[in-house]
Scaffold this active site. Structure first.
Site, PDB file in Angstrom:
ATOM      1  N   CYS A  74      -0.438   4.885  -2.146  1.00 37.20           N
ATOM      2  CA  CYS A  74       0.257   3.896  -1.329  1.00 37.20           C
ATOM      3  C   CYS A  74       1.409   4.546  -0.567  1.00 37.20           C
ATOM      4  O   CYS A  74       1.809   4.079   0.488  1.00 37.20           O
ATOM      5  CB  CYS A  74       0.847   2.798  -2.202  1.00 37.20           C
ATOM      6  SG  CYS A  74      -0.186   2.312  -3.570  1.00 37.20           S
TER       7      CYS A  74
ATOM      8  N   GLU B 289       0.572  -5.524  -3.134  1.00 36.63           N
ATOM      9  CA  GLU B 289       1.075  -4.277  -2.576  1.00 36.63           C
ATOM     10  C   GLU B 289      -0.040  -3.760  -1.700  1.00 36.63           C
ATOM     11  O   GLU B 289      -1.138  -3.489  -2.176  1.00 36.63           O
ATOM     12  CB  GLU B 289       1.428  -3.353  -3.744  1.00 36.63           C
ATOM     13  CG  GLU B 289       2.360  -2.260  -3.373  1.00 36.63           C
ATOM     14  CD  GLU B 289       1.633  -0.957  -3.377  1.00 36.63           C
ATOM     15  OE1 GLU B 289       1.117  -0.594  -2.295  1.00 36.63           O
ATOM     16  OE2 GLU B 289       1.546  -0.331  -4.442  1.00 36.63           O
TER      17      GLU B 289
END
Lengths: 526, 526
Positions: free
Chosen positions: A302, A265
């Protein structure tokens, strides 16, 4: 429990023999004791050998044992008490309340996966019974279940020292799937990592599982990370971090004699789309809420809203003015590491110097390693001409793009790389415009949300924390939520096996009381 | 319907402007008319542009439309009648009965996926309802479904000119998932490919779908294949063929600016394990059945039994003698292409010349491009010392490895690469020995079967035709059976979307009557 600066190789604590490093308190610059020696290739080799040796026994342990193990990890983490919280605050610079919340999230995540394991639906059992009388050829008995891939390498993330680290989502889902884990601690929080690692190690012991189910390695450089992904006993990788780091691991994994999946990720700027009627109705309110989301955790999420797209005009002016005013009042907050702070400052300086960009506001200046928030604007034309403006600046900086019309806004989304989230701010009068954009958004995003911001990532069953490359290495997956277990499974078929040889999940009498598919149709038993 | 030697670009037939090639009847060596011109880069560009443009409309067409489209393809293939069968026999050298059977399999595969589409379980709907009163933070409404990846490149296989080719399993599962397909015909059967391609093209027209849902390209070289996998509009690849071909495509896909998944089914020698009591009870019978499986379709199956492992001794001697006798009686049969025949001859010659190998029997010598079957034996020690003996020889050749004991046999399996299938021949007295080997087998195989051979691959719900690398590029998948649809899907979450904006699959009233998960628990409505 004392922090001893040791690697955890199966049931042992081992002093790393290679270069040492220490945690740093980013708020003070202070070096934290003890020193952590890096793992040697021999340490890595032992951890991988133990993981391989543990695999068959661990994956066939009863589901209840595996579920209880996950819960025990959570209990052991809670039992670390204040020592964990204090060390984690010191190593991360994050506020105590945030760390306590993150601990709760980490433990409830382990419990969620315990529930997933007990329910057993992840085994995906399918049975196509034999048809001995079928013409022209009889049909064999065919049964399918998912089995785990094998030992998984998990790389702790800097920005969630608990929830995406040693016992975070990747570890929880890999262990739930039946995969042993060899974790590599993030060097920003070695003490936190050792404490949590010992909680997992103790749970392995408490539950009578083979010691190789979990090991924890430290490395101040890159060589152990690279060797771990290259090791033939490792069958999958979980990673949360930078695009450079993630793509380097992807390349190592693809070049192996046996390529393996990498779930990295990596990078996302999470566009916020302000639609005209929503902007007309509540430009100021949305501007303030946007800034709250932007500066949360010093922007080190994120899913941080790094990009705002909207039609240019007076309403957007009101949004920018309100956001600028709110931002200017925002106190600076400590970033995770000196390196992350340095990269943020460099990224912001680069945008401020960009001829096509206007700096609308800065947050309050701060002290050591503190993130001074930043709000920029540019035009759609400039944004499309300068692809570097799409690069993620990790921290509380965001860029508003003034679009002349919806067609241009759509064109910007079409030109974007894959993202974790897109947030739509809409009123009912915007629905038609939003509806026409949804197909474009679906092709590029893992999660689409309305009248909010992506920074809250619920740990549930319907969450997708993933998205097309480069948001993640593998857009077919999520790293948060119960679906994350699917990343570490593969299907195996059993044809004409006598019941005596079938795994319990596939036996005719269904001793595990699993939901299963019979000739494709769901048989619902629980 | 006449074969015109044309590429199919959306709704058009186009004469390829690049190098021409013709099909060859391998039984006669005769060149078959017409010539097929290879696609140009401009043709490829048009096919990919049409596929991209068709994607959003096709993927949101009602499930019933998509299901009817798959059935219509099947109907149109059947309507080609004898012309298809005759052309396919001429191009493949395969017997008429086999081609008729393969047509039936291809059409029933399309119908299976029509049923999968109608049932809608592949959408994987999950709903976690909002909890506005939750403390400390309210929970948002979160809903998930799978959406298709985007346009898929499908490479036809040489060995199944219908079932793994233009409208074979990869195409059927990609179309079922909602992905447009750009197919690349295998040069061994261009006429068959065009006929089937026109059946698909006509079904697109019959069902009123956007023309870009399907295109078909020809290329006598490699450049169009490479460019197709590299094209940014292509989002996944389905391939059945050689290891060299599959790994080349994997490399291109991994090196793209946006890496994409490759589902390549490549290489497998499918070990057959003869256990002592089974061998004692029916060595001769098993030897004869083994040879029947070995020579089926001139051994040109992915699941062909290329390796036999057993304990050395008199019973294995009986098996080998019976197999050798049966093999010596086997008439040669025509292979698919002159190139495949050449490679088979070279592979067999290489093994025959190997100092560690004994040639036990050859089948009857044949005519032009015919496969003369071969049976070899070697020792476990030699097999472990010479890894090249693990290389697949595509055709009716197999190697029996004499093992001194079960530990050695287990060691051979531990040292093997990933495989599609393993076949265990056992009696109840062998169950304990078989049980102890199962974990090793599960780690290396996609399908484990008892008292049979892997050459029959049932198209059902519980089939796994896949396996760890290099059996396939991605061991998390199957290319046969209803689960194959999962290869072309990715999850997307929708947070707090008003019902007016949600796709039908996720609307609160469940207008599509889908099974779904509510807070993780299956809600069974059909």
């Amino acid at each position: 429990m004392n922090i001893q600066g040791e690697l955890l190789i199966g049931s042992r604590g081992v002093r790393g023999s290679q270069a040492t490093s220490r945690g740093i308190n980013p708020a003070s610059g202070e070096l934290l004791e003890p020193a952590f020696g890096s793992a040697s290739q021999a340490d890595l080799d032992q951890a991988c050998a133990l993981a391989r040796d543990a695999f068959d026994a661990y994956r066939e342990a009863p589901l209840e044992v595996r579920a209880a193990f996950l819960e025990k990890i959570g209990d052991n983490i809670m039992a670390l008490g204040d020592a964990l919280i204090e060390r984690c605050v010191a190593e991360s610079g994050l506020p105590r309340a945030r760390i306590e919340g993150e601990r709760g999230r980490t433990v409830s995540q382990l419990r969620l996966f315990a529930g997933v394991v007990r329910a057993g639906d992840f085994l995906g059992v399918r049975i196509d019974p034999a048809q001995p009388e079928r013409k022209p050829l009889p049909r064999s008995d065919l049964r399918m279940r998912y089995i785990p891939l094998g030992p998984v390498a998990v790389f702790g993330a800097s920005n969630f020292p608990l929830a995406f680290s040693v016992a975070g989502g990747d570890t929880a889902s890999a262990l739930a799937a039946g995969c042993p884990v060899v974790a590599k601690a993030h060097p920003a929080h070695p003490g936190t990592s050792e404490l949590v690692g010992r909680a997992v190690q103790q749970a392995v012991r408490d539950c009578g599982l083979p010691e190789g189910v979990f090991s924890l390695l430290f490395d101040s450089g890159l060589s152990i990370s690279q060797a771990l992904v290259a090791d033939p006993r490792i069958k999958a990788v979980g990673f949360t971090g930078s695009r450079a780091g993630g793509t380097a691991l992807m390349k190592i994994a693809a070049d192996r004699a046996e390529p393996i999946p990498v779930y990295a990720e990596m990078s996302s700027i999470n566009p916020v789309l302000l639609f005209p009627h929503a902007l007309a109705a509540r430009a100021e309110e949305t501007g303030k809420a946007f800034v709250s989301s932007l500066v949360l955790g010093a922007g080190q999420f994120c899913t941080n809203p790094g990009l705002v797209l909207a039609l240019d005009g007076p309403d957007l002016g009101r949004f920018i003015a309100a956001a600028a005013q709110a931002l200017a009042e925002m106190p600076a907050s400590t970033m995770l590491t000196p390196g992350i702070h340095r990269a943020y400052e460099a990224g912001v300086a680069h945008i401020m110097a960009h001829t096509a960009v206007t700096t609308e506001a800065r947050g309050k200046a701060g002290g050591l390693h503190q993130c001074q928030a930043a709000l920029f604007t540019t035009t759609a034309d400039a944004f499309l001409r300068h692809p570097e403006l799409q690069d993620e600046v990790f921290g509380a900086a965001s860029l508003v793009v003034r679009c002349p019309d919806m067609a241009t806004l759509r064109g910007i989304i079409e030109a974007m790389e894959g993202q974790l989230t897109a947030a739509l701010h809409i009123e009912p009068a915007d629905y038609d415009a939003a509806r026409s954009l949804l197909p474009v958004l679906e092709r590029r995003m893992g999660r689409i949300l309305v009248n909010g911001f992506g920074t809250g990532v619920e740990v549930g069953h319907a969450m997708v924390h993933g998205g097309p490359y480069p948001a993640t290495a593998d857009g077919r997956s999520t790293s948060v939520g119960s679906l994350a277990i699917d990343r570490f499974l593969r299907p195996v078929s059993y044809q004409d096996l006598p019941d005596a040889l079938l795994p319990d999940a596939l036996k005719t009498e269904n001793p595990l009381h699993l939901n299963r598919r019979l000739d494709g149709a769901l048989q619902f038993v629980r």
